[in-house]
Design a protein around this motif. Structure first.
Motif, PDB file in Angstrom:
ATOM      1  N   ASP A  48     100.758  84.175  51.306  1.00  0.00           N
ATOM      2  CA  ASP A  48     101.135  82.767  51.163  1.00  0.00           C
ATOM      3  C   ASP A  48     100.094  81.806  51.720  1.00  0.00           C
ATOM      4  OD1 ASP A  48     103.407  83.888  50.198  1.00  0.00           O
ATOM      5  OD2 ASP A  48     104.729  83.239  51.826  1.00  0.00           O
ATOM      6  N   CYS A  49      99.378  82.224  52.763  1.00  0.00           N
ATOM      7  CA  CYS A  49      98.502  81.296  53.479  1.00  0.00           C
ATOM      8  C   CYS A  49      97.322  80.810  52.635  1.00  0.00           C
ATOM      9  CB  CYS A  49      97.989  81.934  54.762  1.00  0.00           C
ATOM     10  SG  CYS A  49      96.990  83.408  54.521  1.00  0.00           S
ATOM     11  N   PHE A  50      97.046  81.461  51.495  1.00  0.00           N
ATOM     12  CA  PHE A  50      95.931  81.042  50.646  1.00  0.00           C
ATOM     13  C   PHE A  50      96.371  80.164  49.477  1.00  0.00           C
ATOM     14  CE2 PHE A  50      94.457  85.317  52.243  1.00  0.00           C
ATOM     15  CZ  PHE A  50      93.605  84.788  53.207  1.00  0.00           C
ATOM     16  N   GLY A  51      97.694  80.065  49.256  1.00  0.00           N
ATOM     17  CA  GLY A  51      98.170  79.176  48.200  1.00  0.00           C
ATOM     18  C   GLY A  51      98.924  79.849  47.075  1.00  0.00           C
ATOM     19  N   GLY A  52      99.087  81.176  47.136  1.00  0.00           N
ATOM     20  CA  GLY A  52      99.901  81.843  46.127  1.00  0.00           C
ATOM     21  C   GLY A  52      99.128  82.819  45.253  1.00  0.00           C
ATOM     22  N   ASP A  53      99.636  84.048  45.147  1.00  0.00           N
ATOM     23  CA  ASP A  53      99.050  85.079  44.269  1.00  0.00           C
ATOM     24  C   ASP A  53      99.967  85.223  43.054  1.00  0.00           C
ATOM     25  OD1 ASP A  53      97.132  85.391  46.213  1.00  0.00           O
ATOM     26  OD2 ASP A  53      98.079  87.143  47.122  1.00  0.00           O
ATOM     27  N   TYR A  54      99.702  84.442  42.030  1.00  0.00           N
ATOM     28  CA  TYR A  54     100.622  84.344  40.902  1.00  0.00           C
ATOM     29  C   TYR A  54     100.621  85.592  40.021  1.00  0.00           C
ATOM     30  CZ  TYR A  54     100.865  79.463  42.268  1.00  0.00           C
ATOM     31  OH  TYR A  54     101.053  78.303  42.981  1.00  0.00           O
ATOM     32  N   ASP A  55      99.543  86.344  40.034  1.00  0.00           N
ATOM     33  CA  ASP A  55      99.519  87.579  39.251  1.00  0.00           C
ATOM     34  C   ASP A  55     100.536  88.578  39.789  1.00  0.00           C
ATOM     35  OD1 ASP A  55      97.957  87.614  41.568  1.00  0.00           O
ATOM     36  OD2 ASP A  55      96.624  89.167  40.827  1.00  0.00           O
ATOM     37  N   LYS A  56     100.631  88.672  41.102  1.00  0.00           N
ATOM     38  CA  LYS A  56     101.618  89.554  41.720  1.00  0.00           C
ATOM     39  C   LYS A  56     103.035  89.054  41.439  1.00  0.00           C
ATOM     40  CE  LYS A  56      98.543  90.837  45.554  1.00  0.00           C
ATOM     41  NZ  LYS A  56      98.372  90.779  47.026  1.00  0.00           N
ATOM     42  N   MET A 529      86.031  83.464  37.810  1.00  0.00           N
ATOM     43  CA  MET A 529      86.160  84.917  37.964  1.00  0.00           C
ATOM     44  C   MET A 529      87.634  85.325  38.041  1.00  0.00           C
ATOM     45  SD  MET A 529      83.507  86.775  37.733  1.00  0.00           S
ATOM     46  CE  MET A 529      84.327  88.257  38.321  1.00  0.00           C
ATOM     47  N   SER A 530      88.435  84.521  38.713  1.00  0.00           N
ATOM     48  CA  SER A 530      89.866  84.804  38.782  1.00  0.00           C
ATOM     49  C   SER A 530      90.484  84.801  37.389  1.00  0.00           C
ATOM     50  CB  SER A 530      90.565  83.764  39.671  1.00  0.00           C
ATOM     51  OG  SER A 530      91.962  83.955  39.678  1.00  0.00           O
ATOM     52  N   LYS A 531      90.121  83.809  36.594  1.00  0.00           N
ATOM     53  CA  LYS A 531      90.627  83.725  35.222  1.00  0.00           C
ATOM     54  C   LYS A 531      90.171  84.933  34.397  1.00  0.00           C
ATOM     55  CE  LYS A 531      91.977  81.791  31.258  1.00  0.00           C
ATOM     56  NZ  LYS A 531      93.383  81.876  30.818  1.00  0.00           N
ATOM     57  N   LEU A 532      88.925  85.312  34.517  1.00  0.00           N
ATOM     58  CA  LEU A 532      88.411  86.472  33.781  1.00  0.00           C
ATOM     59  C   LEU A 532      89.145  87.758  34.161  1.00  0.00           C
ATOM     60  CD1 LEU A 532      84.537  85.873  33.883  1.00  0.00           C
ATOM     61  CD2 LEU A 532      85.951  86.036  31.838  1.00  0.00           C
ATOM     62  N   LEU A 533      89.349  87.939  35.445  1.00  0.00           N
ATOM     63  CA  LEU A 533      89.991  89.163  35.915  1.00  0.00           C
ATOM     64  C   LEU A 533      91.442  89.261  35.457  1.00  0.00           C
ATOM     65  CD1 LEU A 533      88.464  89.115  39.484  1.00  0.00           C
ATOM     66  CD2 LEU A 533      88.278  91.045  37.918  1.00  0.00           C
ATOM     67  N   LEU A 534      92.186  88.174  35.607  1.00  0.00           N
ATOM     68  CA  LEU A 534      93.622  88.223  35.320  1.00  0.00           C
ATOM     69  C   LEU A 534      93.914  88.195  33.827  1.00  0.00           C
ATOM     70  CD1 LEU A 534      95.081  85.896  38.113  1.00  0.00           C
ATOM     71  CD2 LEU A 534      94.287  88.245  38.242  1.00  0.00           C
ATOM     72  N   PRO A 642     100.153  83.550  36.113  1.00  0.00           N
ATOM     73  CA  PRO A 642      99.751  84.928  36.434  1.00  0.00           C
ATOM     74  C   PRO A 642      98.511  85.400  35.689  1.00  0.00           C
ATOM     75  CG  PRO A 642     102.127  84.814  36.218  1.00  0.00           C
ATOM     76  CD  PRO A 642     101.590  83.478  35.774  1.00  0.00           C
ATOM     77  N   ASP A 643      98.102  84.682  34.635  1.00  0.00           N
ATOM     78  CA  ASP A 643      96.862  85.002  33.924  1.00  0.00           C
ATOM     79  C   ASP A 643      95.688  84.157  34.415  1.00  0.00           C
ATOM     80  OD1 ASP A 643      98.204  86.824  32.366  1.00  0.00           O
ATOM     81  OD2 ASP A 643      98.556  85.433  30.712  1.00  0.00           O
TER      82      ASP A 643
END
Length: 743
Positions: A48-56, A529-534, A642-643
């Motif tokens: 939570d401390c980073f702002g949310g891991d929406y993929d998870k 990079m986040s967008k590419l990975l997800l 999440p993507d």
């Protein structure tokens, strides 16, 4: 709504009030807002401390509905709408608590403090919409309608809200709901899959309190206090209530609950009302009784207008008049007590006296009990889209209250709240929804470190269509309108055409974000990079977020990609050509960025709150540009969080890239085993650089400012150092100082 302490009271006695239940082959009414929060909190494993891991979170949502599907359970999801004006005091109080929690949250406190990310409900709603799941959004608070729909369908409710212990319906508290599928093992009988859970019914609860009437339960909720009626209103009543003892070290609230239940065993709802009102002076009775009636009405309502949005035939239960409060009887009670001498017994203990207004109400009550109509004055087509979950809840707040309530995020509280970056967008949304040129929108959110205040959002100064004119505009006109509101040149359309449609809102957000902040390339690299990975890598490799599990699975991986086949100027083609081998090489290089750094869990001072503030600003831009796109009927394709965003990954990679002098060279080293991904990444960056000119100027300004500050600091340190008189000292900002010779 919520009744403080009641969930704990029931769970502590679950063997008495809850029954084992096999959930399968049935309808299930889902409290959407509550379950979205519970899935994120208990099944998303997000930092939570980073702002949310929406993929998870997206994976948790998918798993939840997959479990329901396997057990042949048909979900009906009910979402809350806008805030009710009578609930403003509760809204502000909760916002303060969330701001305080956000300020306390860091990698060290991660396990003890929870803050939900800004896209939590949007992500859950998007999944429900895309999968065609039965759903409806209530105009305002949805608890009563959720219970009514469950009664009409003859099925349980899944939620985690203590109000459902009062409603006469079957209720499954989420902690008692297993997220796994079981199968029966009965011989000679057809097997079936089911979810093991525990279910609550009012009838079983009443058996534990002989004499307690079902009609009296709403009175229990009112006297304990909920979001609409504060318990402090009934201080005089509690002074005369015999407090029961509880086993163990129970809180005062737990004792009050037990005491009220014992008291109500010997009372009807009418006699209970009479005794409560008798503790108050005549001047206050009418006001208090009016509020009690209003609160009880919500628990006893039986019909729901939202059933029309489901293609089902309700199984209507017996609408016995016993379940409703006869308001005329309550009025008669009031009349009887008007002349009673018992009201003169009321007194105030030290420190409890309130300031009474001329009409007999207190200033606190006016804040808590501000009236709210269940009918709204908005265009019918707005209401239809709102109830179909196309529009977000904030549109109702803007249209009806002229207010926007911010969702507290992880920020640097010495800076302005992250929502401020989106004021231009909110102003345009407000102008379109209300067709108002002279009434500014009020933003309710963080002021200072941990306070809640209101800000007037400046009026929109560009021409926009009225709400009714939106449907007359062409798709191109709507796209250009969004560009005008974002103050982005129309030439950026040429950039967007080079990308898949699913990238368009994301790229518009990057452009707007760079215009509004002094963000550098490192965070932009990380977001891309986040967008590419997800969106691409996960589809080829699978969902891996643990380096230990990934490395075990792909221990024998070796890269054998050739770069000759990658030469293409088309970004979409390069993205489609990313191979599985390429994807494995990429994820192998960056998998650790999805995990919390152990150094942060040991030392909270290493936590860069400014970087998280920047991530929150980006999310604010993305959210409100997305809302503008929704309001204009999706001229650009919608996006699915999440993507798109894993904030842990973005934080870690940005933190690393901030230390690099040549980002492009570093990315070549990082992605050396994934040439296809590297090529696509470079194409994307080169294209953005050619269209977004403002970023380079900003980055130079940042570097100059940092260099200037560093030089000034070193000069100050240099002046404070004492030297021998025979030394000639020359200041060198690169080496801090140097003794160059003797005089």
């Amino acid at each position: 709504m919520g009744i403080r302490g009641l969930t704990t009271f029931i769970q502590n006695r679950s063997h008495l009030y809850l029954e084992d239940y096999e959930l399968h082959d049935t309808e299930l009414v889902i409290d959407g807002n509550s379950i979205a929060c519970q899935l994120y909190k208990w099944h998303a494993s997000s930092n939570d401390c980073f702002g949310g891991d929406y993929d998870k979170f997206g994976k948790a949502i998918n798993n939840f509905f997959e479990v329901l599907k396997q057990c042949n359970i048909t979900p009906f999801v009910i979402f809350d709408g806008g805030y009710e004006t009578r609930k403003v005091a509760t809204i502000i109080s909760r916002m303060k608590n969330k701001i305080k929690s956000a300020n306390q949250l860091n990698p060290v406190t991660e396990t003890s403090v929870s803050v939900f990310p800004i896209f939590l409900r949007k992500t859950f709603e998007h999944f429900v919409n895309q999968r065609g799941i039965n759903k409806v959004r209530c105009d305002f608070e949805g608890d009563t309608d959720t219970a009514n729909i469950a009664r009409a369908l003859g099925c349980p409710i899944l939620s985690y809200d203590s109000d459902y212990f009062i409603f006469d319906t079957l209720y499954i508290p989420f902690p008692n709901f297993e997220m796994t599928v079981r199968r029966t093992k009965l011989q000679n009988i057809k097997t079936y899959k089911y979810i093991n859970c525990k279910i609550y019914s009012v009838d079983k609860f009443l058996k534990s309190f002989d004499g307690l009437e079902k009609r009296s339960l709403p009175m229990l909720a009112v006297l304990l206090g909920n979001d609409y009626v504060k318990r402090g209103v009934f201080t005089m009543f509690y002074q005369n209530l015999k407090i029961q003892k509880c086993h163990g070290n129970q809180s005062d609230q737990q004792k009050r609950i037990k005491s009220l239940l014992i008291w109500l065993q010997n009372e009807t709802i009418e006699s209970a009302l009479k005794k409560v009102l008798s503790r108050y002076k005549k001047v206050r009775r009418n006001n208090i009784m009016k509020k009690i009636q209003e609160a009880i009405k919500g628990y006893n309502s039986l019909d729901s207008k939202y059933l029309n949005y489901f293609d089902v035939i309700p199984i209507l239960k017996d609408k016995s008049p016993k379940t409703d409060l006869d308001l005329s009887i309550v009025n008669n009670i009031h009349d009887e007590e008007e002349g009673s001498s018992s009201e003169e017994k009321e007194g105030y203990s030290s420190g409890e006296k309130e300031e009474i207004n001329n009409d007999g109400s207190s200033s606190e009550e006016e804040l808590v009990f501000e009236e709210s109509s269940s009918e709204v004055d908005v265009p019918p087509k707005f209401l239809e889209k709102f109830r179909k979950c196309i529009y977000p809840p904030s549109f109702m707040d803007i249209s009806v209250q002229n207010k926007y309530y911010c969702v507290p995020q992880i920020e640097n509280n010495s800076l302005e709240q992250s929502t401020m970056i989106s004021f231009d967008i909110l102003s345009a949304i407000h102008k379109i929804l209300t067709n108002s040129d002279d009434r500014p929108l009020l933003c309710i959110g963080r002021k200072g470190s941990e306070h809640v205040g209101k800000s007037q959002i400046p009026l929109c100064n560009i021409p926009v269509p009225s709400y009714n004119e939106i449907e007359t505009l062409s798709k191109e006109s709507k796209e250009n309108l969004i560009l005008d509101i974002l103050d982005i040149d129309n030439t950026f359309c040429s950039c967007l055409k080079m990308f898949p449609q699913s990238w368009h809102i994301f790229l518009l957000t990057i452009h707007y974000y760079l215009k509004k902040t002094l963000a550098g390339w490192p965070i932009i690299y990380s977001l891309i990079m986040s967008k590419l990975l997800l969106s691409y890598i996960d589809k080829k490799v699978g969902f891996y977020r643990s380096s230990k599990i990934f490395n075990k699975r792909f221990a024998s991986f070796t890269s054998n990609q050739k770069t000759e086949s990658l030469n293409t100027d088309d970004i979409q083609t390069s993205l489609e050509n990313i191979s599985q081998n390429d994807s494995i090489g990429c994820l192998k290089a960056v998998i650790t960025y999805f995990e919390m750094d152990d150094k942060l869990t040991r030392n909270y001072k290493a936590f860069d709150r400014n970087l998280v503030h920047s991530i929150s600003q980006f999310q604010s831009c993305l959210l409100h540009i997305g809302h503008l796109n929704i309001l204009l009927d999706f001229p650009y394709s919608d996006f699915y969080m999440p993507d798109l965003l894993n904030s842990t990954f973005v934080y870690n990679l940005t933190n690393n890239l901030n230390k690099r002098t040549n980002l492009d060279e570093y990315m070549k080293i990082l992605l050396k085993d994934a040439p296809g991904v590297l090529y696509s990444f470079q194409c994307i960056l080169d294209t953005l650089r050619s269209y977004i000119k403002i970023e380079m100027t900003q980055q130079i300004a940042i570097k100059k400012r940092k260099k200037k500050k560093r030089k000034a600091k070193l000069e100050e340190e240099f002046e404070n150092i004492q030297f021998d008189s025979d030394e000639e000292v020359v200041f060198d900002p690169n080496n801090k100082f140097a003794v160059l010779g003797q005089s």
